[in-house]
Design an enzyme around this catalytic site. Structure first.
Site, mmCIF file in Angstrom:
data_model
loop_
_atom_site.group_PDB
_atom_site.id
_atom_site.type_symbol
_atom_site.label_atom_id
_atom_site.label_comp_id
_atom_site.label_asym_id
_atom_site.label_seq_id
_atom_site.Cartn_x
_atom_site.Cartn_y
_atom_site.Cartn_z
ATOM 1 N N ARG A 294 -10.216 -3.994 -5.609
ATOM 2 C CA ARG A 294 -11.644 -4.017 -6.288
ATOM 3 C C ARG A 294 -11.623 -4.634 -7.658
ATOM 4 O O ARG A 294 -12.654 -5.196 -8.052
ATOM 5 C CB ARG A 294 -12.127 -2.812 -6.599
ATOM 6 C CG ARG A 294 -11.138 -1.644 -7.359
ATOM 7 C CD ARG A 294 -11.565 -0.391 -7.136
ATOM 8 N NE ARG A 294 -10.720 0.313 -5.800
ATOM 9 C CZ ARG A 294 -11.041 1.388 -5.303
ATOM 10 N NH1 ARG A 294 -11.716 2.510 -5.948
ATOM 11 N NH2 ARG A 294 -10.285 1.794 -4.296
ATOM 12 N N LYS B 166 3.489 1.951 -3.733
ATOM 13 C CA LYS B 166 3.608 2.620 -2.510
ATOM 14 C C LYS B 166 4.628 3.312 -2.089
ATOM 15 O O LYS B 166 5.716 2.917 -2.198
ATOM 16 C CB LYS B 166 3.209 1.401 -1.389
ATOM 17 C CG LYS B 166 1.818 0.895 -1.783
ATOM 18 C CD LYS B 166 1.358 -0.250 -0.630
ATOM 19 C CE LYS B 166 0.095 -0.955 -0.964
ATOM 20 N NZ LYS B 166 -1.170 0.120 -0.620
#
Length: 512
Positions: free
Chosen positions: A360, A286
């Site tokens: 996910r 990030k």
């Protein structure tokens, strides 16, 4: 936690630090809400005018303090805004009461006792006020310390202690329906605040192993069966998604199964929570400015954990299984790389195009494990995508499902308990974007509609014929702004109340 009592006492003679009353926003200025008649009378019926002079309008969350009238044993009156005055013959909705009670209890931090004279028309209203009081009084200060003197004076570390006691005037202490409403509010609020504590804990103290240990302790206390799969067990079982996400961290992943069962249950719900105890993005690191709050990426697992314990405490006649998919997503020499292919627990292979789309992957394994038990419905909860925040903002979570009626039921349950949510579609044309030349599918698809793409990915790992919904709570899970209503700064516990309500509906046979 703030102690709650129901009381039929009159406000003037009650010994307390403050009397809390409601004020609505009328067409021509503030209007004193029902429940505060005795207080208004003591001001010779001029309370609305006095409040208007002090700048109060009755707007939602507005808190105005003024000296109590002569003859009152409490020294202070706290007027809290309820929002727009309801139409004639209709009362204030539960969420307005909840938010007003929360704003008042937060504003009374440091007080020993407050009497809440808010409008109560029935036990449900009493439950809403109780919930608001308990949630609004929440603080997280375990890492702050002003020294022994502050502790000796009975103050919270580095600040004011939460309101110690709240008495709900107009309640019926001997009425079993009122008592049940308060007991429910207490159980739900305490577990929601437990979720907030977990979300607010720093990641150096809450890695997957520590989270699993806390779950085991709570499960033992409340008669919940618990199973923890460690790295060795995950490897043996073939949980490639969870292992792949946790591969870069020195703190190994875990899959925790919490099972609450009732001998009278006719339905079985499975709740699945994303539990990334810290998310650096992995190799797809990030950028600066996006890491500081990533301890909250386990909010879904915290909500599931709290909801299962609440169901047990309430003795709901439904079987509820909670799955906590726990991992820390870190970059290292052993971390999963973009381009790697993982074999998931279901047997499908997934090409990892972006290691920051890790939620996910852990959810996929947990969803398939939950599906093996053939529950009547599965609901997963996750801080899954920034795209959902762009779509719905910071206070609303998205709901996707493989069944329109179930999606509607989840949406209605969320609205009933006061959690803003919005139904979202799963457009079939977006599925093609996750095709991979190397594996069965990729973990990324089209950039536009990214939140919906993530939902389509998860749908691939729900067992055939099983009703499923996905709650993307990325926006409301962590409040980076100032507190409002009963919502504090930091972890919010979003989705706990929706999950508990779904369990209650299933127990009553009203979930379809």
């Amino acid at each position: 936690m703030t102690a709650l009592t129901l009381s039929t006492a009159a406000a003037p003679g009650l010994r307390a630090d403050a009397i809390v009353i409601g004020v609505a926003k009328g067409a021509e200025g503030p209007v004193v809400a029902p429940g505060a008649e005795a207080v208004d009378k003591a001001y010779d019926g001029r309370l609305a005018g006095i409040l208007e002079t002090l700048g109060a309008s009755g707007a939602e969350g507005e808190v105005t303090k003024l000296p109590a009238p002569a003859g009152f044993k409490a020294p202070l009156v706290v007027a809290v805004g309820l929002g727009a005055e309801p139409e004639k013959d209709s009362g204030f909705d539960a969420e307005a009461l909840r938010r007003a009670a929360g704003a008042a209890s937060r504003g009374l931090a440091g007080s020993q006792k407050a009497a809440f004279a808010l409008p109560l028309t029935d036990a449900a209203d009493a439950g809403a006020v109780a919930e608001g009081v308990l949630l609004g009084a929440y603080t997280f200060d375990v890492y702050k310390d002003n020294g022994k003197d502050a502790k000796a004076r009975g103050k919270a570390k580095n600040g004011k202690a939460p309101l110690a006691e709240a008495s709900l005037l107009g309640g019926k202490p001997r009425d079993r329906v009122y008592k049940a409403a308060i007991e429910r509010a207490t159980a739900v609020a305490e577990e929601l605040n437990r979720a907030r504590d977990l979300i607010n804990m720093p990641p150096n103290d809450l890695d997957p192993e520590a989270f699993a240990a806390l779950a085991q302790t709570a499960a033992k206390e409340h008669g919940i069966k618990v199973q923890v799969l460690d790295v060795k067990a995950l490897e043996k079982g073939g949980y490639g998604g969870i292992l792949g996400v946790g591969a870069g961290s020195a703190a190994g992943p875990r899959l925790v199964k919490l099972s609450y069962t009732s001998s009278k249950a006719k339905k079985h719900l499975a709740f699945v929570g994303k539990g990334i105890t810290y998310d650096s993005g992995g190799i797809s690191l990030k950028p600066a400015g996006h890491n500081e709050t990533m301890k909250c990426d386990m909010s879904g697992a915290a909500a599931v954990f709290a909801a299962v314990v609440a169901a047990a405490r309430l003795g709901l006649e439904v079987n509820v299984t909670g799955w906590l998919a726990l991992a820390e997503n870190m970059p290292s020499g052993s971390a999963t790389r973009p381009g790697d292919v993982l074999r998931m627990y279901s047997g499908k292979t997934v090409e990892v195009l972006n290691t920051d789309a890790e939620g996910r992957l852990v959810l996929a394994d947990a969803l398939w494990a939950a599906s093996e038990e053939k529950p009547d419905a599965i609901v997963d909860v996750a801080t899954l995508t920034g795209a959902m925040m762009l779509a719905l903002g910071n206070r609303t979570f998205g709901i996707m499902a493989n069944d329109d009626a179930f999606r509607t039921a989840v949406h209605e349950a969320a609205a009933e308990v006061g959690e803003p949510a919005w139904p979202m579609p799963l457009p079939e044309h977006l599925r093609k974007g996750m095709d991979s030349p190397t594996a069965d599918m990729a973990n990324m698809g089209e950039r536009m509609g990214g939140g919906l793409v993530a939902g389509l990915f998860l749908r691939e790992f729900v067992g055939e014929g099983i009703t499923w919904a996905h709650l993307d709570i990325a926006g409301p899970a962590f409040n980076e702004g100032g507190p409002f209503g009963y919502t504090p700064k930091g972890g919010t516990g979003t989705a706990v109340r929706t999950l508990v309500r779904l369990a209650e509906l299933a127990a009553a046979g009203d979930l379809g």
